[in-house]
Design an enzyme around this catalytic site. Sequence first.
Site, PDB file in Angstrom:
ATOM      1  N   HIS A  77     -24.868 -10.534 -10.479  1.00 14.88           N
ATOM      2  CA  HIS A  77     -24.261 -11.698  -9.819  1.00 14.88           C
ATOM      3  C   HIS A  77     -24.342 -11.598  -8.305  1.00 14.88           C
ATOM      4  O   HIS A  77     -24.292 -10.507  -7.737  1.00 14.88           O
ATOM      5  CB  HIS A  77     -22.827 -11.952 -10.298  1.00 14.88           C
ATOM      6  CG  HIS A  77     -21.814 -10.890  -9.983  1.00 14.88           C
ATOM      7  ND1 HIS A  77     -21.109 -10.855  -8.801  1.00 14.88           N
ATOM      8  CD2 HIS A  77     -21.364  -9.833 -10.704  1.00 14.88           C
ATOM      9  CE1 HIS A  77     -20.263  -9.822  -8.814  1.00 14.88           C
ATOM     10  NE2 HIS A  77     -20.409  -9.182  -9.949  1.00 14.88           N
ATOM     11  N   ASP A  79     -22.284 -13.286  -6.076  1.00 11.32           N
ATOM     12  CA  ASP A  79     -21.045 -13.466  -5.313  1.00 11.32           C
ATOM     13  C   ASP A  79     -20.251 -12.169  -5.200  1.00 11.32           C
ATOM     14  O   ASP A  79     -20.424 -11.240  -5.992  1.00 11.32           O
ATOM     15  CB  ASP A  79     -20.170 -14.567  -5.932  1.00 11.32           C
ATOM     16  CG  ASP A  79     -19.726 -14.246  -7.359  1.00 11.32           C
ATOM     17  OD1 ASP A  79     -20.552 -13.743  -8.145  1.00 11.32           O
ATOM     18  OD2 ASP A  79     -18.543 -14.496  -7.684  1.00 11.32           O
ATOM     19  N   ASP A 107     -20.673  -4.417  -5.522  1.00  7.47           N
ATOM     20  CA  ASP A 107     -20.395  -5.252  -6.690  1.00  7.47           C
ATOM     21  C   ASP A 107     -20.732  -6.679  -6.294  1.00  7.47           C
ATOM     22  O   ASP A 107     -19.936  -7.338  -5.655  1.00  7.47           O
ATOM     23  CB  ASP A 107     -18.919  -5.107  -7.076  1.00  7.47           C
ATOM     24  CG  ASP A 107     -18.500  -6.029  -8.198  1.00  7.47           C
ATOM     25  OD1 ASP A 107     -19.373  -6.652  -8.811  1.00  7.47           O
ATOM     26  OD2 ASP A 107     -17.282  -6.129  -8.453  1.00  7.47           O
ATOM     27  N   GLU A 140     -19.404 -15.178 -10.574  1.00  9.82           N
ATOM     28  CA  GLU A 140     -18.956 -14.253 -11.616  1.00  9.82           C
ATOM     29  C   GLU A 140     -17.493 -13.900 -11.371  1.00  9.82           C
ATOM     30  O   GLU A 140     -16.670 -13.858 -12.277  1.00  9.82           O
ATOM     31  CB  GLU A 140     -19.828 -12.991 -11.604  1.00  9.82           C
ATOM     32  CG  GLU A 140     -19.664 -12.114 -12.840  1.00  9.82           C
ATOM     33  CD  GLU A 140     -18.596 -11.041 -12.719  1.00  9.82           C
ATOM     34  OE1 GLU A 140     -18.321 -10.362 -13.723  1.00  9.82           O
ATOM     35  OE2 GLU A 140     -18.021 -10.871 -11.618  1.00  9.82           O
ATOM     36  N   GLU A 141     -17.188 -13.648 -10.109  1.00  9.42           N
ATOM     37  CA  GLU A 141     -15.841 -13.201  -9.739  1.00  9.42           C
ATOM     38  C   GLU A 141     -14.810 -14.325  -9.854  1.00  9.42           C
ATOM     39  O   GLU A 141     -13.616 -14.067  -9.806  1.00  9.42           O
ATOM     40  CB  GLU A 141     -15.838 -12.648  -8.310  1.00  9.42           C
ATOM     41  CG  GLU A 141     -16.841 -11.517  -8.059  1.00  9.42           C
ATOM     42  CD  GLU A 141     -16.449 -10.204  -8.725  1.00  9.42           C
ATOM     43  OE1 GLU A 141     -15.466 -10.181  -9.479  1.00  9.42           O
ATOM     44  OE2 GLU A 141     -17.152  -9.203  -8.483  1.00  9.42           O
ATOM     45  N   ASP A 164     -23.947  -4.465 -13.718  1.00 10.67           N
ATOM     46  CA  ASP A 164     -22.699  -4.837 -13.044  1.00 10.67           C
ATOM     47  C   ASP A 164     -21.535  -3.980 -13.530  1.00 10.67           C
ATOM     48  O   ASP A 164     -20.553  -4.507 -14.047  1.00 10.67           O
ATOM     49  CB  ASP A 164     -22.420  -6.331 -13.301  1.00 10.67           C
ATOM     50  CG  ASP A 164     -21.202  -6.827 -12.537  1.00 10.67           C
ATOM     51  OD1 ASP A 164     -20.798  -6.186 -11.553  1.00 10.67           O
ATOM     52  OD2 ASP A 164     -20.649  -7.867 -12.949  1.00 10.67           O
ATOM     53  N   HIS A 353     -13.504  -4.103  -5.788  1.00 11.03           N
ATOM     54  CA  HIS A 353     -12.425  -5.066  -5.539  1.00 11.03           C
ATOM     55  C   HIS A 353     -11.345  -4.464  -4.639  1.00 11.03           C
ATOM     56  O   HIS A 353     -10.187  -4.861  -4.703  1.00 11.03           O
ATOM     57  CB  HIS A 353     -11.802  -5.591  -6.850  1.00 11.03           C
ATOM     58  CG  HIS A 353     -12.776  -6.387  -7.683  1.00 11.03           C
ATOM     59  ND1 HIS A 353     -12.386  -7.279  -8.642  1.00 11.03           N
ATOM     60  CD2 HIS A 353     -14.130  -6.416  -7.681  1.00 11.03           C
ATOM     61  CE1 HIS A 353     -13.461  -7.828  -9.195  1.00 11.03           C
ATOM     62  NE2 HIS A 353     -14.531  -7.310  -8.629  1.00 11.03           N
TER      63      HIS A 353
HETATM   64 ZN    ZN Z   1     -19.239  -7.480 -10.591  1.00 12.01          ZN
END
Ligand code: ZN
Length: 381
Positions: A77, A79, A107, A140-141, A164, A353
């Site tokens: 992904h 984003d 990520d 995705e997030e 991922d 994150h």
């Molecule tokens: Zn991810």
Amino acid sequence: MINHERLDNLLIELIKIDSLSRKERAVAMRLQREMESLGAAVFIDDAGEKVGGDVGNLIAHFPGTAAHAAPLLLSAHMDTVVPGEGITPIRNGDILRSDGRTVLGGDDKSGVAIICEALRVIRENNLPCGAVDVVFTICEEAGLIGAKCLDVSRLRARTGLVLDSDSIGFLFTKAPASNRMEFRVHGLEAHAGMCPEKGINAIQVAAEGIAGMRLGRIDHETTANIGVVEGGMAVNIVPNQVILRGEARSHSQEKLDRQTAHMRQCLEEAATGHTLELDGKRHTARVEAKVERNYDRMDVPDSAPIVTLVHSAAKRLNLEVKTLATGGGCDANVLNQKGLVVANLSTGMRDIHTVNEWLDLNDLHFSARIVLEILRLNAAG
Ligand SMILES: [Zn+2]
């Protein structure tokens, strides 16, 4: 054969391009150029319009030279989560970090960079390769919504990998299904000092309901959480509404249904305990529940060809990749739900994150070598 320096440089370049969810356009344009320079036909789908973003999912078709080989999907992904604007990657030896003000964005830029490098090595060495569909998703997030909008009939591949995940040396083949819940607890408004007996305190009802809930780790395959509580107007008003948002996840559909019903029931039971009679009318607290399936579970068997392909590729490199279940959801959940067989290979990202996110470039190289070997092995039949 993986060119470490080129891979590292591409990762760093991609990290420096801002790409919060719904704002992936700049990175998509960069990747379109990358894919086209490698000989792919590139399409951008209409997912951007559907989710209110500035670009759609990027789909790149590589024709392939080994006609007998099954087409493979490689996906990551584009984003990143917040805080993720103006990321300044700092390299110390083989460790890459942000400057502490933002996430790193490994990520999932690490997954994106690995896919690009593996395909570049195929191209520059004229290695035989089957058809490859690359999908770089948006959002995705934001709840896997780019993948949810993806029309998989545009893909030739029916199996493949999402890159991922964070545990290096692991292939995630099982992931839980998830329900998202919103509960609106209704009470009755009243002045807290003059006539509290004319009110039903929605915060108290919600608190009783939550206190009765099993939350956190329910069992080895089930989790549950109430993550957001909103309600109340002022300290002198008996509050008439509280909104609760939560989720439950489980590798078992039945347990997920049971846990979801349990959370709802706790609140409903708390509500029935709060009634009052006012001017001849009976008032009871009540709960409005909105439950929706966030994503379905992923359950790729160890015997699936994509899993044996990953194992064989690792073995040929004298590396080891183990299959594992995860507690998280990713685009692979959605792709499996849409009928593909897709597992999630780790890329080296760590502490994702958070502003402490980091990545060991050796892990990145490890994954890139495996992806390249997968493509070669698949072409060899
Ligand atoms: Zn991810």
